[in-house]
Structure formats: C-alpha cells, structure tokens
Design an enzyme around this catalytic site. Sequence first.
Site, mmCIF file in Angstrom:
data_model
loop_
_atom_site.group_PDB
_atom_site.id
_atom_site.type_symbol
_atom_site.label_atom_id
_atom_site.label_comp_id
_atom_site.label_asym_id
_atom_site.label_seq_id
_atom_site.Cartn_x
_atom_site.Cartn_y
_atom_site.Cartn_z
ATOM 1 N N ASN A 13 0.847 -1.205 0.000
ATOM 2 C CA ASN A 13 0.000 0.000 0.000
ATOM 3 C C ASN A 13 0.880 1.251 0.000
ATOM 4 O O ASN A 13 0.572 2.235 -0.677
ATOM 5 C CB ASN A 13 -0.924 -0.002 1.214
ATOM 6 C CG ASN A 13 -2.160 -0.849 0.986
ATOM 7 O OD1 ASN A 13 -3.047 -0.467 0.242
ATOM 8 N ND2 ASN A 13 -2.194 -2.009 1.591
ATOM 9 N N LEU A 89 1.018 -2.542 12.503
ATOM 10 C CA LEU A 89 0.227 -3.432 13.363
ATOM 11 C C LEU A 89 0.171 -3.014 14.823
ATOM 12 O O LEU A 89 -0.470 -3.656 15.635
ATOM 13 C CB LEU A 89 0.764 -4.861 13.227
ATOM 14 C CG LEU A 89 0.624 -5.423 11.797
ATOM 15 C CD1 LEU A 89 1.153 -6.845 11.737
ATOM 16 C CD2 LEU A 89 -0.814 -5.372 11.313
ATOM 17 N N LYS A 90 0.839 -1.951 15.193
ATOM 18 C CA LYS A 90 0.801 -1.522 16.593
ATOM 19 C C LYS A 90 -0.262 -0.436 16.758
ATOM 20 O O LYS A 90 -0.592 0.287 15.819
ATOM 21 C CB LYS A 90 2.178 -0.996 17.029
ATOM 22 C CG LYS A 90 3.260 -2.084 17.087
ATOM 23 C CD LYS A 90 4.243 -1.802 18.193
ATOM 24 C CE LYS A 90 5.083 -3.006 18.574
ATOM 25 N NZ LYS A 90 5.699 -3.742 17.465
ATOM 26 N N LEU A 91 -0.802 -0.340 17.985
ATOM 27 C CA LEU A 91 -1.792 0.696 18.281
ATOM 28 C C LEU A 91 -1.091 2.058 18.314
ATOM 29 O O LEU A 91 0.020 2.161 18.847
ATOM 30 C CB LEU A 91 -2.434 0.384 19.644
ATOM 31 C CG LEU A 91 -3.664 1.206 20.007
ATOM 32 C CD1 LEU A 91 -4.794 0.942 19.020
ATOM 33 C CD2 LEU A 91 -4.110 0.888 21.423
ATOM 34 N N ASN A 106 -6.238 4.855 8.081
ATOM 35 C CA ASN A 106 -5.784 3.467 8.127
ATOM 36 C C ASN A 106 -6.540 2.695 7.065
ATOM 37 O O ASN A 106 -7.646 3.083 6.664
ATOM 38 C CB ASN A 106 -6.057 2.848 9.503
ATOM 39 C CG ASN A 106 -5.562 1.404 9.589
ATOM 40 O OD1 ASN A 106 -4.467 1.076 9.139
ATOM 41 N ND2 ASN A 106 -6.391 0.534 10.134
ATOM 42 N N HIS A 108 -7.908 -1.227 6.307
ATOM 43 C CA HIS A 108 -8.144 -2.524 6.940
ATOM 44 C C HIS A 108 -8.758 -3.442 5.888
ATOM 45 O O HIS A 108 -9.645 -3.010 5.133
ATOM 46 C CB HIS A 108 -9.085 -2.348 8.147
ATOM 47 C CG HIS A 108 -9.407 -3.628 8.839
ATOM 48 N ND1 HIS A 108 -8.518 -4.248 9.700
ATOM 49 C CD2 HIS A 108 -10.493 -4.439 8.765
ATOM 50 C CE1 HIS A 108 -9.065 -5.385 10.129
ATOM 51 N NE2 HIS A 108 -10.260 -5.523 9.574
ATOM 52 N N GLU A 178 -7.410 -2.656 -2.298
ATOM 53 C CA GLU A 178 -6.830 -1.739 -1.298
ATOM 54 C C GLU A 178 -5.980 -0.668 -1.986
ATOM 55 O O GLU A 178 -6.085 0.522 -1.694
ATOM 56 C CB GLU A 178 -5.921 -2.507 -0.325
ATOM 57 C CG GLU A 178 -6.646 -3.378 0.652
ATOM 58 C CD GLU A 178 -5.697 -4.089 1.575
ATOM 59 O OE1 GLU A 178 -4.682 -3.486 1.976
ATOM 60 O OE2 GLU A 178 -5.965 -5.256 1.905
HETATM 61 C C1 GRF Z 1 -2.988 -5.241 4.126
HETATM 62 O O1 GRF Z 1 -3.832 -6.350 4.078
HETATM 63 C C2 GRF Z 1 -3.673 -4.139 4.842
HETATM 64 O O2 GRF Z 1 -5.061 -4.116 4.643
HETATM 65 C C3 GRF Z 1 -3.408 -4.470 6.274
HETATM 66 O O3 GRF Z 1 -2.145 -5.081 6.324
HETATM 67 C C4 GRF Z 1 -1.796 -5.497 5.020
HETATM 68 C C5 GRF Z 1 -0.639 -4.636 4.614
HETATM 69 O O4 GRF Z 1 -0.239 -4.947 3.380
HETATM 70 N N1 GRF Z 1 -3.440 -3.260 7.035
HETATM 71 P P1 GRF Z 1 0.999 -4.095 2.771
HETATM 72 O O5 GRF Z 1 2.100 -4.100 3.838
HETATM 73 O O6 GRF Z 1 0.500 -2.724 2.483
HETATM 74 O O7 GRF Z 1 1.385 -4.874 1.552
#
Ligand code: GRF
Length: 208
Positions: A13, A89-91, A106, A108, A178
Amino acid sequence: KRLAVFVSGGGSNFRSIHEAALGGKVNGDVAVLVTDKPGCGGAEYARCNGIPVVVFPKSKSAPEGLSTDELLNVLRDLKVDFVLLAGYLKLIPGELVQAYPRSMLNIHPSLLPAFGGKGYYGSKVHKAVIASGARYSGPTVHFVDEQFDTGRTLAQRVVPVLANDTPEQLAARVLHEEHQVYVEAVAALCEDRIVWREDGVPLIRSRR
Ligand code: GRF
C-alpha cells in the site's frame, strides 16, 4: 501535502501511494516512512527510494526506535500534514492520534465494522470472513481514533468471496482493491475533497 506512512510489513500500500504521488495522482509527497520493523519490505523500499526511515516505537527488538515525543517532533519538523497507516500493526498512542485530527487514515482488509478490531489482522481477517459464509468482503479506509479499526469509515470497495476461496486468494483479491481505494482516499485528502457531514460522517467529494 506532506505524508508520513507507517508500515510493519511488505508495504504494497505504501508503494502504491508513493507511485501515485510520483505520478501526480496524489498531490503529495512521502516525507518519511515510519516502521516498527526496520528490516521489513516497506522500509527496504523506502531506503531504495531515498525516503527517510524512522523506527517507532522503541522496543527490545528495535532499541533505535523513537519515543512518541521524539516521533511527534520529527513529524512536526518535517511538516507532515497527513499520517497514513498501511499495514502498521501496533496501536497508535493517543497523543499521536490527537495531534492529527481528521488527518490520520488506516486501511483494513475487511468491510468494517465487520471483522475488525484487536486480533483481526492479516490472514486472520480473511479466515474469519470465509468461515462466516459472507458473500462479499473488501477493504475499508477509515480515520484513526484511539482503538483498533473503530474510526469513521471514509471509503470501501467490495469483492466477492468465491466458493472455494483460500484465505490467501481472498487476501490477494482484497489487496488489489486496497491499492486503488487507498490512493483515491489519499488523493481526496490531499485535495481537501473530504466533506464532513453534520452527523460526523466523512464523504469524498468527486473531482468533477
Ligand atoms: C494489508 O492487508 C492491509 O489491509 C493491512 O495489512 C496489510 C498490509 O499490506 N493493514 P501491505 O504491507 O501494504 O502490503
């Protein structure tokens, strides 16, 4: 506009946002990459593309990490306008959330509020979607508040859940969307095309 992107993993992303910024689709530039995993793919991509990398938070596995105050100073010194979480992945500490009101997004990989919140990340999300018998899934871009995945939804896309989908197949289908929905949302944010309805719901106003 100046962007900070937070990643913990591969950073696909992050890469699609960076490419959109280089190509002019997003009226912004990535000023800094923030990660809790300095060896991750996203950090590697940043180093290869001349984007400064800072480690956050400080931890046993990342002693070079910054404190929240130090990170806030870095973001301020770099004049960051928007903070984009992309597989981080952290808050996010409340102090940091409060410093970027209506300016922290964010993404998700499910249709929030379904299959969101603490514990729902990575393939756990897609396994739960398949187990539920849901016929559709898809990514949600939302504003960040002080819990996991509970801020105001800004944009979503829908993909079908197919009969014999594995979590990996569904994850890939969602991830493809995404990349597109996050770029559209960030483009709108950078062009000040987000309208906040009086009931607090944010809406993207199209360019036309
Ligand atoms: C993706 O599935 C996103 O939705 C989630 O974690 C993953 C991250 O993928 N937050 P990347 O690191 O952007 O490839």
